[in-house]
Design an enzyme around this catalytic site. Structure first.
Site, PDB file in Angstrom:
ATOM      1  N   LYS A 265       0.865  -1.178   0.000  1.00  0.00           N
ATOM      2  CA  LYS A 265       0.000   0.000   0.000  1.00  0.00           C
ATOM      3  C   LYS A 265       0.899   1.223   0.000  1.00  0.00           C
ATOM      4  CE  LYS A 265      -2.994   2.818   2.846  1.00  0.00           C
ATOM      5  NZ  LYS A 265      -3.792   2.950   4.071  1.00  0.00           N
TER       6      LYS A 265
ATOM      7  N   GLY B 195      -8.454   9.151   9.642  1.00  0.00           N
ATOM      8  CA  GLY B 195      -8.797   9.190  11.062  1.00  0.00           C
ATOM      9  C   GLY B 195      -9.902  10.168  11.424  1.00  0.00           C
TER      10      GLY B 195
ATOM     11  N   ALA C 217      -9.783   5.412   4.042  1.00  0.00           N
ATOM     12  CA  ALA C 217      -9.777   6.531   4.998  1.00  0.00           C
ATOM     13  C   ALA C 217     -11.073   7.324   4.976  1.00  0.00           C
ATOM     14  CB  ALA C 217      -8.620   7.490   4.759  1.00  0.00           C
ATOM     15  N   GLY C 218     -11.490   7.727   6.165  1.00  0.00           N
ATOM     16  CA  GLY C 218     -12.613   8.641   6.308  1.00  0.00           C
ATOM     17  C   GLY C 218     -13.903   8.027   6.805  1.00  0.00           C
TER      18      GLY C 218
ATOM     19  N   ASN D 137      -9.366   1.672   9.377  1.00  0.00           N
ATOM     20  CA  ASN D 137      -8.634   1.311  10.593  1.00  0.00           C
ATOM     21  C   ASN D 137      -9.284   1.966  11.820  1.00  0.00           C
ATOM     22  OD1 ASN D 137      -5.085   1.045  11.397  1.00  0.00           O
ATOM     23  ND2 ASN D 137      -6.799   0.985  12.777  1.00  0.00           N
ATOM     24  N   THR D 138      -9.264   3.306  11.857  1.00  0.00           N
ATOM     25  CA  THR D 138      -9.724   4.026  13.041  1.00  0.00           C
ATOM     26  C   THR D 138     -11.187   3.758  13.382  1.00  0.00           C
ATOM     27  OG1 THR D 138      -8.186   5.743  12.356  1.00  0.00           O
ATOM     28  CG2 THR D 138      -9.680   6.301  14.138  1.00  0.00           C
TER      29      THR D 138
END
Lengths: 259, 65
Positions: A101, A162, A188-189, A210-211
């Site tokens: 990645k 995040g 993301a987001g 992830n977050t």
């Protein structure tokens, strides 16, 4: 059932790709990743702390390379050169595994991708035989160029890393989907399950997060929620939604009524 | 000899990369090593001679998104 996702030479059963950062410990990481049902799991490459106990548990003990498709990232790299070096180290670390990645992130509070460095790194990595999944902005022109360079998946952000804001520009994501042949994966987001479903209903091939899982109050439960959200969104996309109408349209027949 | 390992100067008495990694308890662990900017395959740890002033980067996998 849900169709598989082909990324380069990898056939993936799950369209949810997950990160391993921000968890409270390795046990929670392992449990949440298992609940997510993900095939692809990202990891970071960092300097070994030489003062540390070399026998303490390692991420790869919990996330086994034989069980998951590991996706080493270049997070923290601000130049193409550092990103390329990190990928070469990752390939060595994972015994020749060439899926990476690529992310080259600006030194700004937005953590926005530095697309100039990203394009340069992508060219080098593709030439060196890496299969590059690339994190980028939601700019359709850059996405097209990354596909032309030879990246195996293009991964525009839904919102800043995040932030958990959900898809901020679905029109750009839609445009990227229309223009590209390689898988488009929102990276993301995403903040909660419905954000992931929105991305999948748009036609994205997958979502990397992830977050949203790691910072949920109950990460294992959220991982399960995300698995269902991704599956629901994909099924709805494949099924094809009904057209939107301005007025009501009765669901029950309007004939044969008793008098 | 003096080595620069992960950005820090170290003074050690070793001849090969495998010696150095054994000294740190890292031989056989899941790591990757860059020697003066070049990747060293695991199979070449024993054959890689270290010299005064060499730079090493030793990395491992950690959680990340």
């Amino acid at each position: 059932m849900i169709t598989t996702l082909q990324v380069g030479s990898y056939t993936l059963k799950s369209r949810l790709l997950v990160g391993t950062g921000k968890y409270k410990d390795l046990a929670e990481t392992g449990e949440a990743i298992a609940a997510s049902g993900a095939d692809v799991v990202t990891m970071a490459v960092r300097r070994t702390n030489l003062g540390q106990n070399p026998n303490e548990p390692n991420l790869l003990d919990v996330i086994s390379p034989s069980q998951y498709t590991l996706l080493p990232n270049t997070a923290g790299c601000h130049t193409a050169e550092d990103a390329v070096r990190t990928c070469r180290l990752a390939r060595e670390l994972l015994d020749g595994h060439n899926l990476v990645k690529l992310e080259v992130i600006s030194k700004s509070r937005t953590l926005y991708p530095d697309v100039v460095e990203t394009l340069a790194a992508a060219k080098t990595l593709v030439a060196e035989g890496f299969e590059v999944m690339v994190y980028t902005s939601d700019d359709p022109l850059i996405a097209i160029e990354l596909e032309r360079i030879g990246c195996v998946a293009v991964m525009p952000l839904g919102a800043p890393i995040g932030s958990g804001l959900g898809l901020q520009n679905p029109y750009n994501i839609r445009e990227i989907l229309d223009q590209l042949s390689v898988p488009v994966i929102v990276d993301a987001g995403v903040g909660t399950a419905s954000d992931a479903t929105v991305a999948m209903e748009l036609g994205c091939e997958g979502v990397l997060m992830n977050t949203a899982i790691a910072e949920a109050k109950d990460p294992v439960k959220m991982a399960h929620a995300m698995k269902l959200a991704i599956e629901s969104g994909r099924l709805a996309f494949e099924a094809g939604r009904m057209p939107r109408k301005r007025y009501a349209d009765a669901s029950s027949p309007e004939t044969g009524l008793i008098e | 000899m003096k080595l620069k390992v992960n950005g820090n100067e170290e003074v050690v008495d070793v001849s090969t990369l495998a010696d150095y990694l054994a000294l740190c308890g890292l031989l056989g662990k899941r790591i990757a090593v860059e020697h003066n900017g070049e990747i060293v395959p695991k199979s070449a740890f024993g054959a890689t001679q270290l010299e005064d002033g060499d730079a090493l980067e030793i990395v491992h996998a950690i959680g990340g998104g």
